[in-house]
Design an enzyme around this catalytic site. Structure first.
Site, short mmCIF file in Angstrom:
data_model
loop_
_atom_site.label_atom_id
_atom_site.label_comp_id
_atom_site.label_asym_id
_atom_site.label_seq_id
_atom_site.Cartn_x
_atom_site.Cartn_y
_atom_site.Cartn_z
CG HIS A 328 41.68 72.47 -65.35
ND1 HIS A 328 41.28 71.17 -65.56
CD2 HIS A 328 42.94 72.57 -65.82
CE1 HIS A 328 42.27 70.51 -66.13
NE2 HIS A 328 43.29 71.33 -66.31
CG ASP A 385 49.03 77.53 -67.67
OD1 ASP A 385 50.18 77.06 -67.70
OD2 ASP A 385 48.08 77.05 -68.29
N1 CMC Z 1 37.39 83.61 -66.96
C1 CMC Z 1 36.06 83.90 -66.97
N2 CMC Z 1 35.08 82.98 -67.15
C2 CMC Z 1 35.47 81.71 -67.33
C3 CMC Z 1 36.82 81.33 -67.32
C4 CMC Z 1 37.80 82.33 -67.12
N3 CMC Z 1 39.09 82.02 -67.12
N4 CMC Z 1 36.91 80.01 -67.52
C5 CMC Z 1 35.64 79.56 -67.65
N5 CMC Z 1 34.77 80.58 -67.53
C6 CMC Z 1 33.30 80.49 -67.54
C7 CMC Z 1 32.75 80.32 -68.96
O1 CMC Z 1 32.47 81.55 -69.57
C8 CMC Z 1 31.53 79.49 -68.70
O2 CMC Z 1 30.52 80.33 -68.21
P1 CMC Z 1 28.95 79.99 -68.55
O3 CMC Z 1 28.65 78.68 -67.89
O4 CMC Z 1 28.19 81.15 -67.98
O5 CMC Z 1 28.86 79.94 -70.06
C9 CMC Z 1 31.93 78.56 -67.55
O6 CMC Z 1 32.94 79.30 -66.84
C10 CMC Z 1 32.50 77.23 -68.00
O7 CMC Z 1 33.54 77.49 -68.92
P2 CMC Z 1 33.85 76.63 -70.23
O8 CMC Z 1 34.57 77.48 -71.21
O9 CMC Z 1 32.60 75.96 -70.69
O10 CMC Z 1 34.80 75.53 -69.61
P3 CMC Z 1 35.81 74.61 -70.40
O11 CMC Z 1 35.98 73.41 -69.54
O12 CMC Z 1 35.35 74.40 -71.79
O13 CMC Z 1 37.15 75.46 -70.46
C11 CMC Z 1 39.25 76.41 -69.91
C12 CMC Z 1 38.22 75.29 -69.61
C13 CMC Z 1 40.53 76.10 -69.17
C14 CMC Z 1 39.53 76.43 -71.42
C15 CMC Z 1 38.64 77.75 -69.46
O14 CMC Z 1 38.44 77.75 -68.05
C16 CMC Z 1 39.53 78.94 -69.86
O15 CMC Z 1 39.41 79.45 -70.98
N6 CMC Z 1 40.47 79.40 -68.95
C17 CMC Z 1 41.42 80.43 -69.30
C18 CMC Z 1 42.57 79.83 -70.09
C19 CMC Z 1 43.50 78.99 -69.20
O16 CMC Z 1 43.89 79.40 -68.12
N7 CMC Z 1 43.88 77.83 -69.72
C20 CMC Z 1 44.82 76.91 -69.03
C21 CMC Z 1 44.13 75.67 -68.52
S1 CMC Z 1 45.11 74.73 -67.36
C22 CMC Z 1 46.54 74.24 -68.21
C23 CMC Z 1 46.31 73.52 -69.47
O17 CMC Z 1 45.36 72.78 -69.68
O18 CMC Z 1 47.17 73.66 -70.33
#
Ligand code: CMC
Length: 451
Positions: A328, A385
């Site tokens: 998140h 989720d």
């Molecule tokens: N699986 C594997 N690695 C992950 C995941 C995951 N689900 N989420 C984040 N990471 C890693 C990412 O690769 C990055 O690694 P590094 O620092 O080595 O590059 C690090 O963790 C930080 O991730 P980010 O993408 O920079 O973080 P963000 O804040 O931009 O993204 C997120 C947040 C929710 C989009 C992301 O965690 C994700 O894609 N999760 C899966 C999709 C999901 O479950 N979404 C629902 C979110 S909660 C409900 C809502 O908001 O609607």
């Protein structure tokens, strides 16, 4: 360039802080040989922000923050979220308390009107909602036009947008009475519009709403009843759905809420703004993650249930695979909503004595991921989720409808933010800037001279 902060000096005459905030001195930014003073704003829970609204005028520079990772777009008095400590409160009330003591309609009132209703206010609100549950009869024709296999989020966004064609008497964003009517219409009609999308997809007749039923019971009735036999809503399903709607009801400046504010900032009407929010929610990185998560769990199950394999895959950047329902932007701790949902999931599955292998896989996946250095280092935990889909499955809700239920839950939050924005004394059209990185001036080449 450097930034330093200092306490306010008696002589400093800063603009009065925004409501609910206080000023706490200034930060000094040195840029291009000039020093610019940036007021420091402190929110009611102690969060600090630099007010950069005059930065460009004073220095010629803007800030750059892709994905708004570090940018506050507004002050807001609706929801408090502390991602480090896993805290979520609506209007000051902890989510755990609201989930236990209120129903969704009461929470919707709290978010929109800013206070818990007294019995008379709640009664009036419920009565008004129950008078708006039907959609205009001509709107039912839309459903015959959509393809049977249309995703219900596509249908939902389109039909909500089309409300502005049928309810033209409540489109004036400056008329509080018209806004209130459109708010009540939206909350009442969204379950009807959502359930009709499902009925269309399975070829069953659309069921009219029943105003003698509660909000969630009525929705389940419209989803699962058919005209040829009696249908009784399971009260435990209605309660579980109520809890799910409550925990989804607001989450401050997330992607869809920011979209609703962005669209609404141009003074677009509420139906149009909410329709845009629904489109933003659909993506798998946002609300669409609940569908993507269950599809992922099913895939792991069909592949033999080896959760370790998928945890390892998620760690490989070039795999393009992420654990859906994990991680998140704000929570760097266990999502408090996921805790509540997991507990309900446990109870509901035990009550209906149904063993769902997907729930087992989800729990194993959580255990393996939470013990893994990659997830520990990045503070990645199950989010809202991760377990919600298991409950929806237990109720018989098809996977394509999961994000539609997220939208039903999030609606009061979107509305509350849209109203708060319109009431703000500092409201402006949202219009971010950019740093242009394309070609500088080029000479035009006629088509016959181009290589
Ligand atoms: N699986 C594997 N690695 C992950 C995941 C995951 N689900 N989420 C984040 N990471 C890693 C990412 O690769 C990055 O690694 P590094 O620092 O080595 O590059 C690090 O963790 C930080 O991730 P980010 O993408 O920079 O973080 P963000 O804040 O931009 O993204 C997120 C947040 C929710 C989009 C992301 O965690 C994700 O894609 N999760 C899966 C999709 C999901 O479950 N979404 C629902 C979110 S909660 C409900 C809502 O908001 O609607």
């Amino acid at each position: 360039m450097s930034v330093t902060t200092s306490k306010p000096a008696a002589s400093q005459s800063a603009a009065p802080p925004l409501p609910g905030t206080r000023a706490d001195g200034t930060a000094r930014l040195e840029i291009g040989g000039k020093t610019v003073e940036l007021p420091v704003i402190v929110g009611s829970e102690g969060e600090r922000g630099l007010d950069i609204s005059k930065l460009r005028a004073q220095s010629g520079a803007i800030t750059l923050d892709e994905g708004f990772v570090n940018t506050g777009s507004t002050t807001s008095a609706i929801t408090y979220l502390d991602g480090e400590n896993g805290i979520l409160r609506y209007r000051g009330y902890p989510i755990e308390v609201l989930a236990e003591k209120c129903d969704f309609v009461e929470v919707a009132y709290l978010l929109i009107y800013g206070k818990l209703p007294n019995p008379a206010e709640l009664d009036t609100f419920r009565t008004s909602l129950s008078h708006h549950t039907m959609i205009h009869e001509d709107m039912r024709n839309f459903y015959t036009g959509f393809p049977r296999d249309a995703h219900p989020m596509a249908t939902l966004g389109s039909v909500v947008g089309a409300l502005s064609t049928f309810y033209q008497d409540s489109l004036d964003v400056r008329d509080p009475r018209q806004v209130e009517v459109s708010v009540h219409r939206l909350i009442s009609k969204l379950p009807t519009i959502a359930a009709y999308s499902h009925k269309k997809s399975c070829g069953q007749p659309l069921m009219y709403p029943r105003n003698d039923l509660g909000y969630c019971e009525n929705f389940l009735h419209m989803m699962f009843a058919v005209p040829c036999e009696e249908y009784h809503v399971d009260p435990d399903f209605a309660d579980a759905l109520d809890m799910l709607l409550i925990v989804h009801a607001d989450h401050e400046q997330n992607c869809s809420t920011s979209t609703v504010r962005m669209v609404g900032s141009s003074d677009a009407n509420l139906f149009a703004s909410i329709s845009a929010g629904i489109c933003a929610l659909w993506g798998p990185l946002h609300g669409g993650a609940n569908q993507a998560c269950v599809e992922m769990l099913e895939k792991i199950g069909a592949d033999g249930g080896n959760v370790r394999k998928y945890v390892d895959l998620a760690k490989k950047k070039d795999s393009g695979f992420r654990l859906m329902g994990f991680g998140h932007r704000v929570y760097k701790n266990y999502d408090p909503r996921a805790k509540l949902i997991k507990a309900t999931c446990d109870k509901l599955l035990a009550k209906i004595a149904r063993h769902d292998p997907i729930f087992d896989i989800a729990q194993q996946l959580e255990e393996v991921a939470l013990a893994d250095e990659y997830f520990i280092e990045r503070k990645l935990y199950p989010n809202v989720d991760f377990y919600s889909g298991v409950i929806y499955r237990a109720m018989g809700i098809p996977v394509q409808m999961f994000t539609v239920l997220f939208a039903m839950g999030r609606l009061p939050g979107w509305i509350a933010h849209w109203i708060e924005m319109h009431h703000s004394p500092t409201k402006k059209i949202c219009r971010p800037r950019q740093i242009y990185s394309g070609d500088t001036l080029r000479e035009f080449v006629p088509i016959d001279k181009r290589p």
